[in-house]
Design an enzyme around this catalytic site. Structure first.
Site, mmCIF file in Angstrom:
data_model
loop_
_atom_site.group_PDB
_atom_site.id
_atom_site.type_symbol
_atom_site.label_atom_id
_atom_site.label_comp_id
_atom_site.label_asym_id
_atom_site.label_seq_id
_atom_site.Cartn_x
_atom_site.Cartn_y
_atom_site.Cartn_z
ATOM 1 N N ALA A 263 0.761 -1.258 0.000
ATOM 2 C CA ALA A 263 0.000 0.000 0.000
ATOM 3 C C ALA A 263 0.793 1.311 0.000
ATOM 4 O O ALA A 263 0.270 2.327 -0.434
ATOM 5 C CB ALA A 263 -0.950 0.010 1.197
ATOM 6 N N ALA A 264 2.013 1.333 0.534
ATOM 7 C CA ALA A 264 2.705 2.620 0.712
ATOM 8 C C ALA A 264 2.957 3.311 -0.633
ATOM 9 O O ALA A 264 3.146 2.625 -1.640
ATOM 10 C CB ALA A 264 4.021 2.408 1.442
ATOM 11 N N PRO A 265 2.931 4.644 -0.667
ATOM 12 C CA PRO A 265 2.684 5.589 0.438
ATOM 13 C C PRO A 265 1.206 5.850 0.738
ATOM 14 O O PRO A 265 0.876 6.729 1.508
ATOM 15 C CB PRO A 265 3.366 6.869 -0.045
ATOM 16 C CG PRO A 265 3.219 6.801 -1.547
ATOM 17 C CD PRO A 265 3.279 5.336 -1.916
ATOM 18 N N GLY A 266 0.319 5.108 0.097
ATOM 19 C CA GLY A 266 -1.102 5.201 0.465
ATOM 20 C C GLY A 266 -2.010 5.879 -0.530
ATOM 21 O O GLY A 266 -3.191 6.072 -0.260
ATOM 22 N N LYS A 268 -3.369 4.817 -3.344
ATOM 23 C CA LYS A 268 -4.502 3.980 -3.774
ATOM 24 C C LYS A 268 -5.398 3.622 -2.582
ATOM 25 O O LYS A 268 -6.618 3.595 -2.703
ATOM 26 C CB LYS A 268 -3.988 2.732 -4.489
ATOM 27 C CG LYS A 268 -3.211 3.078 -5.760
ATOM 28 C CD LYS A 268 -2.579 1.880 -6.411
ATOM 29 C CE LYS A 268 -1.628 2.295 -7.508
ATOM 30 N NZ LYS A 268 -0.393 2.899 -6.987
ATOM 31 N N ASP A 286 2.225 -2.778 4.338
ATOM 32 C CA ASP A 286 3.509 -2.551 3.689
ATOM 33 C C ASP A 286 4.591 -3.195 4.536
ATOM 34 O O ASP A 286 4.449 -3.334 5.742
ATOM 35 C CB ASP A 286 3.804 -1.059 3.496
ATOM 36 C CG ASP A 286 4.884 -0.868 2.441
ATOM 37 O OD1 ASP A 286 4.544 -0.846 1.237
ATOM 38 O OD2 ASP A 286 6.074 -0.802 2.801
ATOM 39 N N CYS A 385 3.185 -0.392 -12.296
ATOM 40 C CA CYS A 385 3.488 0.823 -13.073
ATOM 41 C C CYS A 385 4.593 0.502 -14.084
ATOM 42 O O CYS A 385 5.594 1.188 -14.183
ATOM 43 C CB CYS A 385 3.884 1.989 -12.165
ATOM 44 S SG CYS A 385 5.275 1.630 -11.080
#
Length: 451
Positions: A263-266, A268, A286, A385
């Site tokens: 998840a980081a940095p958050g 999404k 994370d 990505c």
């Protein structure tokens, strides 16, 4: 005094280029540190950024131009090569800086950092280039090799992309990778509408416009939105448009329990939490404690109370959560990042082809670990990505081959913004940087079968 400042900027750029090459550190982090440490003035930050990123972006092209002029100089120190590239970048690509000024500065830096022989060599090489002109790229006969040098992308990478995407799409992608991306932000609809945010930002003096592709996105044409009042008050989050599509693909109904496994940095996680209208729960995991803090900080700034962040290796997630305990799961997997080269130009020189196969294994393991936690009928989104099939389509296909209880979810098309639907192929979406001017991004939407 002004002269001293510009020297400071060029010397700082030279130091940065040296450090990036030696330590393989990320350019964006080093650049921010250098601005603070050297007290670079506000008006010079733009030049420093341009010189550092520009020289990095075009390193292979600049090397090609320089090589014929360095033939007699057997052993050129690393910093001298960097200085020559940095100066040649200004001569070839920056109209506002006269050649004589760029050469003069280079010779002065060479005098300070080296000895008379080095400054004489630097002066000689640059004056020769000025007199004789640049060697022609047309002499490279193989079109793929020429594209590699022309756009400063390693040959192995360009070959892969040409095989996967065709020559024309690869050429467009390599060319756009040399340009600076626009900053974009996502509106926190729990607190404000896009229209309200646009008005507030314009009042603050920012030049902004609504994204034509994504209903919650704002494009910034001038200014840094991270310094805005709207950002401080949690009305917006800095996020690329492609990245925003993940929460659309995942969907979500109020009071659902959703897992964001990497998840980081958050960015999404907070988007998913906003879509739930601050209801239900988003479990954000994370590996690193300091990154979990980033998720919590973002959630607090945005006024979201439905995010629970934990430091945990997602490959061990079954030890901590019950099977079938999540309505939806997002795996935004660690990847090569080949979709974000405009932001991190140094990555194209440090990644190797074998990295992709190692990442493929990590990505497969993540999907295998989290998939049992999904309820029947639940949605699993896999995203990266990057633009390489080894990390994208091949990972998802392998997972589906091994997981009889999962299928592609073609209803993803109904959840996506209208302008994005032309890029959807069944249950998959591959956005290239040239498609909507955003980062390169891949999304696959899968569903756990009910019986």
């Amino acid at each position: 005094m002004k002269n001293q400042k510009t020297k400071n900027v060029r010397e700082t750029a030279l130091e940065l280029l040296e450090t990036i090459e030696k330590s393989q550190s990320y350019s964006n982090l080093l650049l921010n540190n250098a601005i603070k440490k050297n007290e670079i003035s506000q008006k010079d930050i733009g030049l420093l950024t341009e010189l550092t990123y520009g020289t990095l972006q075009r390193r292979m092209t600049l090397g090609f131009y320089l090589n014929p002029f360095l033939k007699g100089n057997k052993k050129v120190e690393s910093w001298v090569k960097q200085l020559l590239r940095l100066t040649l970048y200004q001569m070839v690509y920056l109209d506002k800086i006269p050649d004589r000024a760029a050469i003069f500065e280079a010779v002065e830096i060479a005098k300070r950092k080296g000895h008379k022989g080095i400054s004489g060599m630097v002066n000689g090489v640059l004056r020769n280039i000025q007199r004789q002109g640049l060697p022609s790229l047309e002499q490279i006969e193989d079109p793929v090799e020429r594209l590699s040098i022309e756009t400063s992308h390693p040959l192995w990478l360009v070959r892969r992309w040409v095989d996967q995407l065709g020559y024309e799409e690869t050429k467009k992608m390599c060319e756009i990778n040399l340009t600076a991306p626009l900053q974009t932000a996502r509106v926190n609809e729990v607190k404000a509408s896009r229209e309200e945010c646009l008005s507030l930002l314009e009042e603050e003096g920012y030049e902004v416009e609504a994204s034509p592709f994504i209903p919650v996105a704002i494009k910034c044409l001038r200014g840094n939105l991270a310094n805005s009042q709207a950002f401080k008050e949690g009305l917006i989050t800095i996020q690329d448009e492609s990245s925003m599509l993940v929460a659309y693909a995942l969907g979500g109904n109020q009071n659902e329990t959703i897992l964001d496994a990497c998840a980081a940095p958050g960015g999404k996680s907070t988007h998913i939490a906003e879509n739930l209208q601050n209801t239900g729960q988003v479990i954000s995991l994370d590996l690193h404690e300091h990154k979990v803090k980033l998720i919590n900080d973002n959630a607090m700034r945005l006024g979201l109370s439905n995010i629970k962040a934990n430091a945990l290796d997602s490959r061990k997630v079954q030890e901590h959560y019950e099977k079938g305990s999540f309505d939806r799961i997002l795996v935004d997997a660690p990847c090569s990042g080949f979709g974000v080269m405009r932001r991190k130009p140094d990555m194209k020189y440090t990644k190797k082809e074998e990295d992709l196969y190692h990442l493929h294994k990590v990505q497969r393991n993540l999907l295998a670990a989290v998939s049992p936690l999904l309820k029947k009928g639940g949605i699993l989104v896999y995203s990266t990505c990057t633009v390489d099939k080894e990390e994208n389509q091949h990972v998802v296909q392998s997972f589906l081959n091994e997981s009889a209880d999962f299928e592609g979810d073609i209803s993803v098309r109904e959840r996506m913004p209208k302008a994005i639907t032309p890029f959807i192929d069944g249950y998959e979406l591959q956005i290239l940087p040239q498609d909507i001017g955003s980062d390169g991004f891949y999304i696959a939407c899968l569903r756990k079968k009910v019986q």
